[in-house]
Design a protein around this motif. Structure first.
Motif, PDB file in Angstrom:
ATOM      1  N   LEU A 150       0.828  -1.202   0.000  1.00  0.00           N
ATOM      2  CA  LEU A 150       0.000   0.000   0.000  1.00  0.00           C
ATOM      3  C   LEU A 150       0.865   1.255   0.000  1.00  0.00           C
ATOM      4  CD1 LEU A 150      -2.831  -0.964   2.531  1.00  0.00           C
ATOM      5  CD2 LEU A 150      -2.881  -1.049   0.039  1.00  0.00           C
ATOM      6  N   VAL A 151       1.941   1.232   0.765  1.00  0.00           N
ATOM      7  CA  VAL A 151       2.839   2.388   0.810  1.00  0.00           C
ATOM      8  C   VAL A 151       3.440   2.645  -0.568  1.00  0.00           C
ATOM      9  CG1 VAL A 151       5.013   3.237   1.752  1.00  0.00           C
ATOM     10  CG2 VAL A 151       3.339   2.163   3.258  1.00  0.00           C
ATOM     11  N   LYS A 152       3.844   1.584  -1.250  1.00  0.00           N
ATOM     12  CA  LYS A 152       4.405   1.736  -2.595  1.00  0.00           C
ATOM     13  C   LYS A 152       3.376   2.264  -3.582  1.00  0.00           C
ATOM     14  CE  LYS A 152       7.846  -1.949  -2.035  1.00  0.00           C
ATOM     15  NZ  LYS A 152       8.286  -3.284  -2.511  1.00  0.00           N
ATOM     16  N   SER A 153       2.102   2.028  -3.294  1.00  0.00           N
ATOM     17  CA  SER A 153       1.029   2.509  -4.170  1.00  0.00           C
ATOM     18  C   SER A 153       0.535   3.897  -3.800  1.00  0.00           C
ATOM     19  CB  SER A 153      -0.149   1.519  -4.138  1.00  0.00           C
ATOM     20  OG  SER A 153       0.249   0.246  -4.602  1.00  0.00           O
ATOM     21  N   GLY A 154       1.199   4.541  -2.844  1.00  0.00           N
ATOM     22  CA  GLY A 154       0.861   5.913  -2.497  1.00  0.00           C
ATOM     23  C   GLY A 154      -0.051   6.085  -1.310  1.00  0.00           C
ATOM     24  N   PHE A 155      -0.292   5.023  -0.542  1.00  0.00           N
ATOM     25  CA  PHE A 155      -1.128   5.127   0.649  1.00  0.00           C
ATOM     26  C   PHE A 155      -0.283   5.550   1.845  1.00  0.00           C
ATOM     27  CE2 PHE A 155      -3.544   2.362  -2.071  1.00  0.00           C
ATOM     28  CZ  PHE A 155      -4.875   2.618  -1.773  1.00  0.00           C
ATOM     29  N   VAL A 156      -0.913   6.239   2.765  1.00  0.00           N
ATOM     30  CA  VAL A 156      -0.304   6.554   4.060  1.00  0.00           C
ATOM     31  C   VAL A 156      -1.278   6.111   5.144  1.00  0.00           C
ATOM     32  CG1 VAL A 156       1.061   8.493   3.196  1.00  0.00           C
ATOM     33  CG2 VAL A 156      -1.241   8.902   4.070  1.00  0.00           C
ATOM     34  N   PHE A 268     -11.881  -3.454   2.931  1.00  0.00           N
ATOM     35  CA  PHE A 268     -10.800  -4.095   2.189  1.00  0.00           C
ATOM     36  C   PHE A 268     -11.059  -4.023   0.685  1.00  0.00           C
ATOM     37  CE2 PHE A 268      -8.792  -7.098   5.541  1.00  0.00           C
ATOM     38  CZ  PHE A 268      -7.818  -6.145   5.799  1.00  0.00           C
ATOM     39  N   SER A 269     -12.302  -4.232   0.292  1.00  0.00           N
ATOM     40  CA  SER A 269     -12.630  -4.194  -1.133  1.00  0.00           C
ATOM     41  C   SER A 269     -12.399  -2.801  -1.711  1.00  0.00           C
ATOM     42  CB  SER A 269     -14.086  -4.616  -1.349  1.00  0.00           C
ATOM     43  OG  SER A 269     -14.989  -3.662  -0.812  1.00  0.00           O
ATOM     44  N   GLU A 270     -12.692  -1.753  -0.923  1.00  0.00           N
ATOM     45  CA  GLU A 270     -12.461  -0.392  -1.389  1.00  0.00           C
ATOM     46  C   GLU A 270     -10.968  -0.130  -1.593  1.00  0.00           C
ATOM     47  OE1 GLU A 270     -14.267   1.985   1.593  1.00  0.00           O
ATOM     48  OE2 GLU A 270     -16.334   1.503   0.995  1.00  0.00           O
ATOM     49  N   ILE A 271     -10.155  -0.613  -0.658  1.00  0.00           N
ATOM     50  CA  ILE A 271      -8.714  -0.435  -0.801  1.00  0.00           C
ATOM     51  C   ILE A 271      -8.199  -1.222  -2.000  1.00  0.00           C
ATOM     52  CG2 ILE A 271      -6.483  -0.762   0.323  1.00  0.00           C
ATOM     53  CD1 ILE A 271      -7.899  -0.472   3.013  1.00  0.00           C
ATOM     54  N   TYR A 272      -8.689  -2.441  -2.152  1.00  0.00           N
ATOM     55  CA  TYR A 272      -8.256  -3.291  -3.268  1.00  0.00           C
ATOM     56  C   TYR A 272      -8.634  -2.657  -4.607  1.00  0.00           C
ATOM     57  CZ  TYR A 272      -8.113  -7.333  -6.406  1.00  0.00           C
ATOM     58  OH  TYR A 272      -7.861  -8.174  -7.456  1.00  0.00           O
ATOM     59  N   ASP A 273      -9.862  -2.180  -4.720  1.00  0.00           N
ATOM     60  CA  ASP A 273     -10.298  -1.535  -5.965  1.00  0.00           C
ATOM     61  C   ASP A 273      -9.478  -0.280  -6.243  1.00  0.00           C
ATOM     62  OD1 ASP A 273     -12.205  -3.476  -6.349  1.00  0.00           O
ATOM     63  OD2 ASP A 273     -13.837  -2.318  -5.439  1.00  0.00           O
ATOM     64  N   GLU A 274      -9.122   0.432  -5.193  1.00  0.00           N
ATOM     65  CA  GLU A 274      -8.302   1.632  -5.382  1.00  0.00           C
ATOM     66  C   GLU A 274      -6.915   1.269  -5.895  1.00  0.00           C
ATOM     67  OE1 GLU A 274      -7.006   5.482  -5.562  1.00  0.00           O
ATOM     68  OE2 GLU A 274      -9.052   4.755  -5.294  1.00  0.00           O
ATOM     69  N   GLN A 276      -6.244  -1.383  -7.750  1.00  0.00           N
ATOM     70  CA  GLN A 276      -6.384  -1.854  -9.125  1.00  0.00           C
ATOM     71  C   GLN A 276      -6.664  -0.709 -10.095  1.00  0.00           C
ATOM     72  OE1 GLN A 276      -5.682  -5.123  -9.692  1.00  0.00           O
ATOM     73  NE2 GLN A 276      -5.288  -5.108  -7.490  1.00  0.00           N
ATOM     74  N   ASP A 277      -7.418   0.271  -9.648  1.00  0.00           N
ATOM     75  CA  ASP A 277      -7.766   1.412 -10.497  1.00  0.00           C
ATOM     76  C   ASP A 277      -7.627   2.686  -9.676  1.00  0.00           C
ATOM     77  OD1 ASP A 277      -8.652   3.016 -12.536  1.00  0.00           O
ATOM     78  OD2 ASP A 277     -10.777   2.539 -12.260  1.00  0.00           O
ATOM     79  N   PRO A 278      -6.407   3.205  -9.538  1.00  0.00           N
ATOM     80  CA  PRO A 278      -6.162   4.345  -8.644  1.00  0.00           C
ATOM     81  C   PRO A 278      -6.942   5.586  -9.057  1.00  0.00           C
ATOM     82  CG  PRO A 278      -4.103   3.289  -9.305  1.00  0.00           C
ATOM     83  CD  PRO A 278      -5.176   2.717 -10.170  1.00  0.00           C
ATOM     84  N   THR A 279      -7.441   6.280  -8.057  1.00  0.00           N
ATOM     85  CA  THR A 279      -8.099   7.557  -8.285  1.00  0.00           C
ATOM     86  C   THR A 279      -7.040   8.624  -8.500  1.00  0.00           C
ATOM     87  OG1 THR A 279      -9.939   6.913  -6.863  1.00  0.00           O
ATOM     88  CG2 THR A 279      -9.668   9.272  -7.309  1.00  0.00           C
ATOM     89  N   PRO A 280      -7.092   9.375  -9.616  1.00  0.00           N
ATOM     90  CA  PRO A 280      -6.064  10.394  -9.868  1.00  0.00           C
ATOM     91  C   PRO A 280      -6.141  11.509  -8.846  1.00  0.00           C
ATOM     92  CG  PRO A 280      -7.849  10.607 -11.444  1.00  0.00           C
ATOM     93  CD  PRO A 280      -8.108   9.349 -10.672  1.00  0.00           C
ATOM     94  N   ARG A 281      -4.991  11.952  -8.356  1.00  0.00           N
ATOM     95  CA  ARG A 281      -4.951  13.011  -7.361  1.00  0.00           C
ATOM     96  C   ARG A 281      -4.382  14.308  -7.916  1.00  0.00           C
ATOM     97  NH1 ARG A 281      -8.644  11.771  -5.153  1.00  0.00           N
ATOM     98  NH2 ARG A 281      -8.243  13.505  -3.774  1.00  0.00           N
ATOM     99  N   ALA A 282      -3.270  14.237  -8.695  1.00  0.00           N
ATOM    100  CA  ALA A 282      -2.651  15.445  -9.226  1.00  0.00           C
ATOM    101  C   ALA A 282      -3.508  16.029 -10.337  1.00  0.00           C
ATOM    102  CB  ALA A 282      -1.245  15.132  -9.735  1.00  0.00           C
ATOM    103  N   GLY A 283      -3.270  17.314 -10.670  1.00  0.00           N
ATOM    104  CA  GLY A 283      -4.079  17.991 -11.666  1.00  0.00           C
ATOM    105  C   GLY A 283      -4.010  17.335 -13.029  1.00  0.00           C
ATOM    106  N   TRP A 284      -2.798  17.028 -13.492  1.00  0.00           N
ATOM    107  CA  TRP A 284      -2.676  16.433 -14.825  1.00  0.00           C
ATOM    108  C   TRP A 284      -3.252  15.030 -14.856  1.00  0.00           C
ATOM    109  CZ3 TRP A 284      -0.001  11.945 -15.767  1.00  0.00           C
ATOM    110  CH2 TRP A 284       0.861  11.508 -14.760  1.00  0.00           C
ATOM    111  N   GLU A 285      -3.172  14.304 -13.724  1.00  0.00           N
ATOM    112  CA  GLU A 285      -3.761  12.974 -13.675  1.00  0.00           C
ATOM    113  C   GLU A 285      -5.282  13.058 -13.749  1.00  0.00           C
ATOM    114  OE1 GLU A 285      -2.301  11.234 -10.136  1.00  0.00           O
ATOM    115  OE2 GLU A 285      -0.421  10.549 -11.017  1.00  0.00           O
ATOM    116  N   SER A 286      -5.861  14.045 -13.066  1.00  0.00           N
ATOM    117  CA  SER A 286      -7.310  14.222 -13.116  1.00  0.00           C
ATOM    118  C   SER A 286      -7.760  14.566 -14.528  1.00  0.00           C
ATOM    119  CB  SER A 286      -7.733  15.324 -12.136  1.00  0.00           C
ATOM    120  OG  SER A 286      -7.386  14.991 -10.815  1.00  0.00           O
ATOM    121  N   TRP A 287      -6.979  15.439 -15.190  1.00  0.00           N
ATOM    122  CA  TRP A 287      -7.330  15.808 -16.567  1.00  0.00           C
ATOM    123  C   TRP A 287      -7.248  14.591 -17.481  1.00  0.00           C
ATOM    124  CZ3 TRP A 287      -5.059  15.509 -21.311  1.00  0.00           C
ATOM    125  CH2 TRP A 287      -5.615  16.272 -22.331  1.00  0.00           C
TER     126      TRP A 287
END
Length: 337
Positions: A150-156, A268-274, A276-287
């Motif tokens: 999770l840490v490697k995937s950007g979770f804290v 757990f399913s919410e974390i797993y889905d995140e 597998q398909d990360p929600t974009p956080r930065a501006g260019w990722e959202s665009w």
């Protein structure tokens, strides 16, 4: 009482401010709070309104307590929050229980303590953990949701004193935050006490066992990297030190069911889905995410075809001009001097 339980209780009582117009505060000492907690625990089948009336009808000397109703409700909410390990409508300034993205649950007057616990901690088996479901993927989910991954995937990770917020995700501009209930010493004491007296634990044993299992067997298994990360969280992120000590067999009873993630499987399913398909956080990722949906992909394809047609016509026009120029040069050759 474990250290973190005392700290959480102290934080709540320090934030308690009695009503300005009351002749006597509903809570004048920690002993008052303790008596209120014991009254709720000893009579789990009595409605909240009845418990409140019995508690405030008379003081220790049989003298009527002169407390206003709002102050009585406030003190009952604090006692329930401590006993049920969740925010039961505590005052907004109780920061240890009211967190960003957190939510409170109201203990209504006509509901017993036992029924309230069932409402606060409902069972909800997610299809990922239902072996009879076509979407069952429990083993894959568990092997994926490891804290180091999770840490490697950007979770804290952040600690929480609210048991209902365990494994919940909140998002900010740069981070995906997973809350972990770190008051596990309280759960351990409850489990040990309920081995002798089954009625001594207000929180369902399956909930307490599942929380311990999600922390020590799923998020932070016994490998060196996971334990090093857990030690870092204790040292730098103010997680409780009781997380470093764990022995599952000590807290289980022979009649305890297997862990099926019927309470926190959805988290757990919410974390797993995140993952597998990360929600974009930065501006260019959202665009990029916004304009990469199917309809925008179709629109982009159509625009590309339109541009290709235009370029084709322009190329044809250039070819016609070149042909015309060549024809004129052939028809009217320029004589060399």
């Amino acid at each position: 009482m474990p250290v973190e339980s005392r700290e959480a209780t102290s934080a709540l009582t320090e934030a308690y401010v009695p009503d300005f117009f009351t002749a006597q505060p509903a809570l004048s000492s920690h002993e008052d709070l303790f008596q209120m907690i014991c009254a709720i625990r000893d009579e789990p089948n009595r409605k909240r309104e009845e418990l409140s009336k019995r508690q405030f009808q008379a003081g220790t000397q049989g003298v009527m307590r002169s407390t206003v109703m709002s102050d009585q409700n406030r003190s009952m909410n604090i006692a329930a929050s401590v006993l049920f390990l969740t925010n039961c409508g505590t005052s907004y300034d109780c920061a240890d229980f009211v967190e960003d993205g957190g939510s409170s649950i109201t203990w209504r007057d006509n509901v017993t303590a036992k029924d309230f616990v069932s409402e606060a901690y409902p069972k909800n088996l997610h299809p990922y953990f239902d072996e009879a479901s076509d979407d069952y993927k429990g083993a894959d989910v568990i092997s994926t949701i490891i804290a180091t991954k999770l840490v490697k995937s950007g979770f804290v990770f952040e600690p929480t004193n609210d048991l209902r917020s365990h494994l919940s995700i909140t998002y900010n501009k740069r981070e995906k935050v997973v809350r972990i209930f770190h008051g596990v010493a309280v759960l351990k004491e409850m489990l040990l006490a309920s081995q002798i007296n089954k009625d001594s634990c207000m929180i369902p044993r399956t909930v307490a066992l599942e929380v311990l299992y999600t922390i020590h067997h799923v998020l932070f298994p016994s490998d060196r990297a996971s334990q090093a990360l857990l030690s870092t969280l204790v040292r730098k992120r103010q997680f409780d030190r009781s997380l470093l000590q764990y022995e599952m067999a000590r807290y289980r009873r022979d009649d305890d069911p297997d862990i099926t993630y019927s309470y926190f499987g959805t988290r757990f399913s919410e974390i797993y889905d995140e993952m597998q398909d990360p929600t974009p956080r930065a501006g260019w990722e959202s665009w990029l995410q916004k304009y990469s949906s199917p309809r925008y992909m179709l629109m982009a394809t159509m625009i590309g075809v339109f541009i290709a047609v235009i370029l084709g016509f322009l190329g044809l026009a250039v070819a016609c001009v070149q042909t015309w120029v060549s024809y004129q040069q052939w028809k009217h050759p320029v004589k060399q001097p």
